[in-house]
Design a protein around this motif. Structure first.
Motif, mmCIF file in Angstrom:
data_model
loop_
_atom_site.group_PDB
_atom_site.id
_atom_site.type_symbol
_atom_site.label_atom_id
_atom_site.label_comp_id
_atom_site.label_asym_id
_atom_site.label_seq_id
_atom_site.Cartn_x
_atom_site.Cartn_y
_atom_site.Cartn_z
ATOM 1 N N GLY A 13 0.833 -1.209 0.000
ATOM 2 C CA GLY A 13 0.000 0.000 0.000
ATOM 3 C C GLY A 13 0.859 1.246 0.000
ATOM 4 N N GLY A 14 1.948 1.216 0.798
ATOM 5 C CA GLY A 14 2.834 2.383 0.900
ATOM 6 C C GLY A 14 3.513 2.668 -0.422
ATOM 7 N N GLN A 15 4.039 1.598 -1.064
ATOM 8 C CA GLN A 15 4.704 1.772 -2.368
ATOM 9 C C GLN A 15 3.732 2.357 -3.383
ATOM 10 N N LEU A 16 2.496 1.822 -3.323
ATOM 11 C CA LEU A 16 1.471 2.252 -4.266
ATOM 12 C C LEU A 16 1.189 3.748 -4.093
ATOM 13 N N GLN A 17 1.010 4.164 -2.830
ATOM 14 C CA GLN A 17 0.684 5.565 -2.556
ATOM 15 C C GLN A 17 1.828 6.493 -3.013
#
Lengths: 219, 572
Positions: free
Chosen positions: A130-134
């Protein structure tokens, strides 16, 4: 730029009439408790911007709906560049990306997608946290150089250090490309890292909204 | 190799028990109704079985793949067009809301009207079914999966064509894994239903119905397992190579090339068949049954005019083909069907008949109740099946039973176009009495140990007819020159002579006729000597029949003129 007047009657949840304010300081924060109408007001602003046909970018709370999950990280970024008419031999050559390659490069390799199929031919979500995506979504939206960048809790999946790093990077980008950032955050450190105008959202006993400018120390 | 655990052992054990039970219990049942595992395995050891399966497989798979591809492309094309116009998008949404409630088999009659009874009709039904289902899927993507990207598309100023190429198509392609398997099994099901209804030479549906009608129960079971395996393999291959074709083809290039080669050969084979079908060869149309033996023998032995013989699933369809000009010869069809055809098209004439004679009965009455000819009182409150399925036979039977003292208002009549099913209904007790033809009556006698009631006398004696035409071979006299009519008539006479010469006293086939029956998958014990040659047809035989028809008020036949019955026949 002046926004409003906005009127909304979501009795008993939220009510406001003739709401007017201006956005002109580069970075604007909407600060307030949950349910005080920050996202509602942001959506009204976006509607107004759409009517005026201005360039904007909006990363909402459900940041996954900003991500074209059927494309790889590279394809997502390429598509963003193509919409700007940017023509680079590869995404790595884009100036804004060059400073980000230490964390981005592994994601660009191997056609990494948010979703994939496992060996049983079943759909599964792997490949990107999720963090990478954001982080990639924020990078992609900056690449597009919008006139307005709306961030609704756009740092929610990032750890503290990375969030602060990106906030500082956003400030640099904003200074260079002169766009307006309108941000909803619940972390004072982030507001501090992105200095700008602060609108405090407060509701009274009747859930009537009042908007006022505040200083960092008041919030 | 992984270690086999207790669960797996239990699982294997369970299936061994199931198969053993199947084998044991199957042995207690009549093999005409239930096949045992060893009988099914024996079918797989037969090379002829595989040859036939190969032809059915190629035909069904070609229809399925062409239908699937056409429906898929059409659905995508419609959605592609709709991204350019909100009006078109709304029309598509509205249309989809309505059409998705239309069960695909209802399109079969329309496909017959459009294409006739041929492969294209079958493909059309599959195409329509796939189009409706895949369109629903694409519209769901448009309304649900893509709708969340509305803001993004707007802020990015995504063009309509990009909406399709960057959003709808890749998302649908990605999500195909959840729709394609259902689509394949579902459209295969629709295709098999269509094949059962439309008949033809090859195809899974055609074979399933035939094996059932001919009591080839082990073949039927063996086919069902092979269809299951085929559907599984087709789904796996299509999913692997096409639902996510871009990446997987790169990864499995060799497999992809092999699959494409197989597909190409299947389509090539189909096109060869299609060319043959659409060629200018004149057609004889019939359905598989002993009554049509002269036509089958003609095709095998005396076909000097080089006619094609096409099988459909009922006499009604055969007659429809003749009326619609898709065939020049049709038969042997129930007389009311033939008369209805003549009534609508004066060029249609009867060339040959299968008749019921007092001294040589064809129709036999058989019952599980205690009854004898002339005294049918014990049949009260029973269910009575009859074949051929036409109202004249029913009314004649009703009259005979009434004369035998039965209050026929207490009985329930049932019929179908499938005499085997009716014989099975008698064996399983669903009906108590059956009026039918041999070999179906003989089969029932053998299984139930009961005797036919009218071994010597015809059941139609009660309607005051010495000879009752049961079925007629009709030709379109406008499409066959008089010399061709003569040549065909001679060939047909030779066929009838051949049948008579190769039939023993019990009306069973022998010698070469037996081989022809076997080749055409007809019951080897079903040869019938009751055909009248063109020269033997006596129009007055028809009088009683037409009286019956008009008495019982079959409106569409009222135009038949009784005073000049010769007009119904080809005159020599």
């Amino acid at each position: 730029m002046k926004f409003g007047p906005y009127s909304v009657d979501f009795t008993p949840r939220l009510v406001f009439e003739d709401l007017r304010f201006s956005i002109d300081s580069g970075i604007t924060h909407f600060w307030g408790k949950n349910g005080t109408g920050k996202t509602t007001v942001m959506n009204l602003m976006i509607d107004e911007i759409k009517q005026k046909n201005l360039e904007f970018s909006y990363i909402n709370q459900n940041y996954r709906s900003n991500w074209l999950w059927w494309m790889t990280v590279r394809e997502n970024l390429d598509f963003a560049c193509s919409k700007l008419g940017l023509k680079y031999s590869s995404i790595e050559k884009v100036p804004q990306i060059q400073g980000q390659l230490d964390w981005l490069k592994p994601l660009l390799e191997g056609d990494k997608k948010q979703v994939s199929f496992n060996i049983q031919n079943e759909f599964s979500t792997i490949g990107l946290s999720g963090g990478q995506l954001q982080r990639v979504i924020l990078l992609r939206e900056i690449l597009r150089k919008p006139k307005f960048l709306f961030l609704d809790e756009a740092f929610s999946a990032l750890d503290k250090t990375v969030a602060l790093e990106i906030a500082q990077w956003l400030v640099e980008q904003q200074k260079e490309y002169k766009f307006e950032i309108v941000s909803i955050v619940h972390n004072k450190n982030l507001v501090e890292a992105m200095p700008g105008k602060i609108y405090s959202f407060r509701t009274d006993f009747n859930n009537r909204l009042s908007l006022e400018t505040s200083n960092l120390k008041d919030i | 190799m992984g270690k086999i655990n207790t669960r797996q052992i239990l699982f294997i054990f369970f299936w061994i028990i199931v198969i053993l039970l199947w084998q044991f219990l199957g042995g207690l049942l009549n093999s005409s109704f239930f096949a045992r595992p060893d009988e099914i395995l024996a079918r797989y050891a037969d090379l002829n079985f595989w040859k036939l399966f190969g032809l059915d497989f190629v035909n069904t798979l070609s229809r399925l793949l062409i239908g699937l591809a056409s429906g898929y492309v059409l659905a995508l094309a419609l959605v592609f067009a709709s991204v350019f116009s909100f009006f078109l998008q709304d029309v598509l949404l509205q249309l989809n809301r309505v059409v998705k409630y239309l069960p695909p088999p209802v399109i079969i009659p329309i496909s017959i009207l459009f294409f006739g009874i041929n492969d294209w009709a079958k493909i059309f039904v599959v195409t329509f079914s796939v189009l409706v289902m895949y369109l629903s899927f694409l519209i769901e993507i448009l309304q649900k999966d893509i709708l969340g990207y509305k803001e993004l598309m707007l802020s990015w100023k995504v063009k309509p064509v990009e909406k399709f190429t960057k959003f709808i198509f890749p998302v649908s392609n990605f999500l195909n894994y959840r729709v394609i398997p259902s689509l394949i099994i579902w459209s295969l099901g629709i295709l098999i239903i269509t094949e059962i209804i439309l008949g033809g030479q090859f195809g899974f549906g055609v074979r399933l119905l035939l094996t059932q009608q001919l009591y080839q129960t082990s073949n039927l079971f063996a086919y069902i397992f092979l269809i299951l395996a085929t559907a599984f393999l087709v789904e796996k291959l299509l999913i692997t190579y096409f639902s996510r074709f871009k990446k997987d083809l790169q990864k499995n290039l060799a497999g992809g090339i092999i699959l494409l080669a197989v597909l190409a050969s299947v389509i090539f084979q189909f096109q060869a068949t299609a060319v043959q079908i659409s060629s200018q060869k004149r057609k004889m149309v019939t359905y598989k049954g002993a009554l049509n033996l002269p036509l089958i023998v003609y095709k095998e032995k005396f076909n000097t005019l080089n006619f094609d013989l096409e099988f459909v699933s009922s006499g009604l369809q055969a007659m429809d083909s003749l009326q619609a000009g898709r065939a020049v010869i049709s038969g042997y069809n129930d007389i009311p069907n033939v008369l209805a055809g003549i009534n609508k098209n004066n060029d249609i004439k009867i060339l040959s008949q299968a008749v019921e004679k007092k001294e040589q009965p064809l129709l036999f009455l058989i019952t599980t109740r205690d009854a004898r000819l002339g005294d049918f009182k014990n049949l009260k409150n029973s269910k009575i099946a009859y074949y051929p399925n036409n109202p004249v036979i029913q009314k004649g039977l009703d009259f005979v039973l009434l004369l035998g003292g039965l209050d026929t208002s207490t009985v329930e009549y049932v019929s179908s176009n499938d005499p085997t099913s009716l014989a099975q209904s008698l064996a399983s007790g669903q009906v108590q009495t059956l009026l039918s033809l041999d070999p179906y009556v003989a089969d029932s006698e053998g299984k139930l140990g009961v005797k036919r009631l009218n071994d010597k006398k015809t059941a139609i004696a009660g309607i005051d007819a010495d000879i009752l035409p049961l079925a007629g071979l009709a030709i379109d006299s406008a499409k066959l020159s008089s010399s061709d009519q003569k040549e065909f008539s001679d060939g047909l006479d030779k066929s009838i002579d051949f049948i008579r010469a190769n039939t023993d006293q019990n009306f069973k086939a022998k010698g070469e006729l037996r081989e022809i029956l076997k080749k055409n998958q007809l019951n080897e014990n079903s040869s019938m000597p009751a055909f009248e040659k063109n020269s033997e047809i006596v129009p007055k035989n028809m009088t009683n029949l037409i009286n019956l028809i008009t008495t019982f008020g079959i409106d569409e036949l009222k135009g038949i003129a009784k005073d000049d019955l010769t007009s119904l026949y080809i005159k020599e």
